[in-house]
Design an enzyme around this catalytic site. Structure first.
Site, PDB file in Angstrom:
ATOM      1  N   ASP A   1       1.003  -0.973   0.141  1.00  0.00           N
ATOM      2  CA  ASP A   1       0.211  -0.264  -0.014  1.00  0.00           C
ATOM      3  C   ASP A   1       0.820   1.280   0.265  1.00  0.00           C
ATOM      4  O   ASP A   1       1.575   1.724   1.263  1.00  0.00           O
ATOM      5  CB  ASP A   1      -1.117   0.203   1.504  1.00  0.00           C
ATOM      6  CG  ASP A   1      -1.717   1.122   1.187  1.00  0.00           C
ATOM      7  OD1 ASP A   1      -1.765   2.147   0.528  1.00  0.00           O
ATOM      8  OD2 ASP A   1      -2.677   0.871   2.144  1.00  0.00           O
ATOM      9  N   ILE A   2       1.341   2.472  -1.120  1.00  0.00           N
ATOM     10  CA  ILE A   2       1.791   3.318  -1.076  1.00  0.00           C
ATOM     11  C   ILE A   2       1.618   4.212   0.309  1.00  0.00           C
ATOM     12  O   ILE A   2       2.731   5.430   0.309  1.00  0.00           O
ATOM     13  CB  ILE A   2       1.702   3.962  -2.419  1.00  0.00           C
ATOM     14  CG1 ILE A   2       2.891   4.997  -3.040  1.00  0.00           C
ATOM     15  CG2 ILE A   2      -0.167   4.795  -2.760  1.00  0.00           C
ATOM     16  CD1 ILE A   2       2.839   5.295  -3.740  1.00  0.00           C
TER      17      ILE A   2
ATOM     18  N   ASN B   1      -7.099  12.367 -10.802  1.00  0.00           N
ATOM     19  CA  ASN B   1      -7.638  12.932 -11.839  1.00  0.00           C
ATOM     20  C   ASN B   1      -7.756  14.622 -11.956  1.00  0.00           C
ATOM     21  O   ASN B   1      -6.874  15.590 -10.812  1.00  0.00           O
ATOM     22  CB  ASN B   1      -9.203  12.648 -11.944  1.00  0.00           C
ATOM     23  CG  ASN B   1      -9.940  12.868 -10.934  1.00  0.00           C
ATOM     24  OD1 ASN B   1     -10.030  13.772 -10.694  1.00  0.00           O
ATOM     25  ND2 ASN B   1     -10.798  12.364  -9.780  1.00  0.00           N
TER      26      ASN B   1
ATOM     27  N   VAL C   1      -6.251   4.638  -5.752  1.00  0.00           N
ATOM     28  CA  VAL C   1      -5.314   5.352  -4.928  1.00  0.00           C
ATOM     29  C   VAL C   1      -5.239   6.089  -4.229  1.00  0.00           C
ATOM     30  O   VAL C   1      -4.881   6.669  -3.586  1.00  0.00           O
ATOM     31  CB  VAL C   1      -3.790   4.634  -5.682  1.00  0.00           C
ATOM     32  CG1 VAL C   1      -3.705   5.692  -6.430  1.00  0.00           C
ATOM     33  CG2 VAL C   1      -2.157   4.679  -4.855  1.00  0.00           C
ATOM     34  N   ASP C   2      -6.054   7.253  -5.575  1.00  0.00           N
ATOM     35  CA  ASP C   2      -6.455   8.177  -5.335  1.00  0.00           C
ATOM     36  C   ASP C   2      -7.301   8.453  -4.019  1.00  0.00           C
ATOM     37  O   ASP C   2      -7.334   9.291  -2.833  1.00  0.00           O
ATOM     38  CB  ASP C   2      -7.137   9.244  -6.156  1.00  0.00           C
ATOM     39  CG  ASP C   2      -7.536  10.284  -6.011  1.00  0.00           C
ATOM     40  OD1 ASP C   2      -6.497  11.167  -5.618  1.00  0.00           O
ATOM     41  OD2 ASP C   2      -7.921  11.594  -7.061  1.00  0.00           O
TER      42      ASP C   2
ATOM     43  N   SER D   1      -2.699   5.289 -14.198  1.00  0.00           N
ATOM     44  CA  SER D   1      -3.485   4.430 -15.033  1.00  0.00           C
ATOM     45  C   SER D   1      -3.917   3.193 -15.701  1.00  0.00           C
ATOM     46  O   SER D   1      -4.667   2.365 -16.744  1.00  0.00           O
ATOM     47  CB  SER D   1      -2.663   5.656 -16.755  1.00  0.00           C
ATOM     48  OG  SER D   1      -3.358   6.151 -16.523  1.00  0.00           O
TER      49      SER D   1
ATOM     50  N   GLY E   1      -5.249   0.980 -13.715  1.00  0.00           N
ATOM     51  CA  GLY E   1      -6.776   0.965 -12.399  1.00  0.00           C
ATOM     52  C   GLY E   1      -8.173   0.997 -13.370  1.00  0.00           C
ATOM     53  O   GLY E   1      -7.730   1.282 -14.609  1.00  0.00           O
TER      54      GLY E   1
ATOM     55  N   TYR F   1      -8.611   4.321 -15.843  1.00  0.00           N
ATOM     56  CA  TYR F   1      -7.983   4.796 -16.272  1.00  0.00           C
ATOM     57  C   TYR F   1      -8.043   3.034 -17.367  1.00  0.00           C
ATOM     58  O   TYR F   1      -7.565   3.767 -18.674  1.00  0.00           O
ATOM     59  CB  TYR F   1      -7.079   5.088 -16.127  1.00  0.00           C
ATOM     60  CG  TYR F   1      -7.142   6.924 -15.987  1.00  0.00           C
ATOM     61  CD1 TYR F   1      -8.861   6.711 -15.320  1.00  0.00           C
ATOM     62  CD2 TYR F   1      -6.779   7.724 -15.619  1.00  0.00           C
ATOM     63  CE1 TYR F   1      -9.535   8.107 -15.055  1.00  0.00           C
ATOM     64  CE2 TYR F   1      -7.067   9.683 -14.988  1.00  0.00           C
ATOM     65  CZ  TYR F   1      -8.690   9.729 -15.088  1.00  0.00           C
ATOM     66  OH  TYR F   1      -9.374  10.076 -14.853  1.00  0.00           O
TER      67      TYR F   1
HETATM   68  N1  AR6 Z   1      -1.256   1.463  -2.902  1.00  0.00           N
HETATM   69  C1  AR6 Z   1      -1.280   1.380  -3.917  1.00  0.00           C
HETATM   70  N2  AR6 Z   1      -1.646   0.940  -5.825  1.00  0.00           N
HETATM   71  C2  AR6 Z   1      -3.004   1.216  -5.354  1.00  0.00           C
HETATM   72  C3  AR6 Z   1      -3.606   1.459  -4.388  1.00  0.00           C
HETATM   73  C4  AR6 Z   1      -2.386   1.778  -3.378  1.00  0.00           C
HETATM   74  N3  AR6 Z   1      -3.123   2.003  -1.876  1.00  0.00           N
HETATM   75  N4  AR6 Z   1      -4.571   0.813  -4.425  1.00  0.00           N
HETATM   76  C5  AR6 Z   1      -5.115   1.212  -5.579  1.00  0.00           C
HETATM   77  N5  AR6 Z   1      -3.445   0.919  -6.260  1.00  0.00           N
HETATM   78  P1  AR6 Z   1      -6.328   3.116  -9.936  1.00  0.00           P
HETATM   79  P2  AR6 Z   1      -6.084   5.185 -12.550  1.00  0.00           P
HETATM   80  C6  AR6 Z   1      -3.311   0.479  -7.778  1.00  0.00           C
HETATM   81  O1  AR6 Z   1      -7.155   3.243 -10.718  1.00  0.00           O
HETATM   82  O2  AR6 Z   1      -5.963   3.991 -12.756  1.00  0.00           O
HETATM   83  C7  AR6 Z   1      -9.328   7.402  -9.620  1.00  0.00           C
HETATM   84  O3  AR6 Z   1     -10.591   7.266  -9.167  1.00  0.00           O
HETATM   85  C8  AR6 Z   1      -4.395   0.121  -8.309  1.00  0.00           C
HETATM   86  O4  AR6 Z   1      -4.375  -1.773  -8.165  1.00  0.00           O
HETATM   87  O5  AR6 Z   1      -6.427   4.479  -8.408  1.00  0.00           O
HETATM   88  O6  AR6 Z   1      -4.761   6.113 -12.785  1.00  0.00           O
HETATM   89  C9  AR6 Z   1      -8.859   9.258  -9.928  1.00  0.00           C
HETATM   90  O7  AR6 Z   1      -9.430   9.537  -8.730  1.00  0.00           O
HETATM   91  C10 AR6 Z   1      -3.757   0.327 -10.166  1.00  0.00           C
HETATM   92  O8  AR6 Z   1      -2.931  -0.687 -10.307  1.00  0.00           O
HETATM   93  O9  AR6 Z   1      -6.071   4.633 -10.352  1.00  0.00           O
HETATM   94  C11 AR6 Z   1      -8.759   8.368 -11.291  1.00  0.00           C
HETATM   95  O10 AR6 Z   1      -9.582   9.341 -11.478  1.00  0.00           O
HETATM   96  C12 AR6 Z   1      -3.013   1.572  -9.611  1.00  0.00           C
HETATM   97  O11 AR6 Z   1      -2.868   1.335  -8.346  1.00  0.00           O
HETATM   98  C13 AR6 Z   1      -8.698   7.085 -11.816  1.00  0.00           C
HETATM   99  O12 AR6 Z   1      -8.902   7.015 -10.300  1.00  0.00           O
HETATM  100  C14 AR6 Z   1      -3.830   2.539 -10.713  1.00  0.00           C
HETATM  101  O13 AR6 Z   1      -5.050   2.636 -10.463  1.00  0.00           O
HETATM  102  C15 AR6 Z   1      -7.627   7.458 -12.038  1.00  0.00           C
HETATM  103  O14 AR6 Z   1      -7.274   5.746 -12.273  1.00  0.00           O
END
Ligand code: AR6
Length: 181
Positions: free
Chosen positions: A9-10, A23, A32-33, A121, A123, A125
């Site tokens: 977990d970051i 975003n 992750v946001d 991107s 997840g 995205y």
């Molecule tokens: N620690 C590390 N990685 C994580 C964590 C965490 N706690 N939680 C999720 N991930 P995503 P995107 C991973 O969807 O694709 C948001 O709503 C996850 O499994 O977080 O860039 C924003 O506000 C995946 O591998 O980001 C934007 O609207 C990676 O982080 C949109 O999602 C990225 O997934 C951005 O989408």
């Protein structure tokens, strides 16, 4: 500069800066946001609102990066970047490369020695994790061989991956990246 791949977990990383896959609104979201905003506390959202009011009235463009303090997180700063959204037709890898490059530039400007990235991107995205890893490692390689890295104290670039599968993909791609793995 060395690259480390970690499964976890970051929000728990005690590094100088963690990167948020945000975003353009900077006002939070899922993935992750959402995790970063929850762990950092409401002051992070306030700091993002302030950025929107002052410097980023139209939001943060795709491929750009901006820093805030990290408030209740163990890190010192959060660097917010906006990855390309494949579901919205943003399929140019240069946009994704820009996220990594701009985040590294911001980290270097802050004097960070360590920075942790999620799989931007990969997840919500909709990008393939393998392509994200390739773009990420190329960006780190070109940053470290460019003049921009010369004056910066950046020593460690971590990739912190949330699933076993993504961690394995990042490890495999790193092993096959010349000069990095
Ligand atoms: N620690 C590390 N990685 C994580 C964590 C965490 N706690 N939680 C999720 N991930 P995503 P995107 C991973 O969807 O694709 C948001 O709503 C996850 O499994 O977080 O860039 C924003 O506000 C995946 O591998 O980001 C934007 O609207 C990676 O982080 C949109 O999602 C990225 O997934 C951005 O989408």
């Amino acid at each position: 500069m060395r690259i480390e791949i970690l499964h976890g977990d970051i929000t728990a990383r005690k590094v100088d800066a963690i990167v948020n896959a945000a975003n353009s609104s900077l006002l939070g979201g899922g993935g992750v946001d959402g995790a970063i905003h929850r762990a950092a506390g409401g002051e992070l959202l306030e700091a993002c609102r302030e950025l929107r009011r002052t410097q980023l009235q139209d939001g943060l463009p795709v491929g750009s990066a901006v820093a805030t303090p990290a408030f209740r997180l163990p890190a010192r700063w959060v660097i917010h970047t906006v990855g390309p959204n494949r579901h919205a037709g943003q399929t140019d890898p240069a946009l994704l490369a820009s996220c990594f490059q701009e985040s590294l530039t911001v980290a270097a400007g802050l004097g960070a020695q360590s920075v942790a990235f999620p799989a931007i991107s990969a997840g919500i995205y909709g990008w393939d994790a393998r392509q994200v890893a390739q773009v990420a490692f190329d960006a780190v390689g070109s940053f470290s061989s460019s003049g921009r890295a010369g004056d910066s104290p950046l020593e460690v670039v971590e990739f912190v991956l949330f699933s076993e599968d993504t961690t394995a993909v990042f490890r495999t791609v790193l092993e096959s990246s010349p000069g990095l793995g």
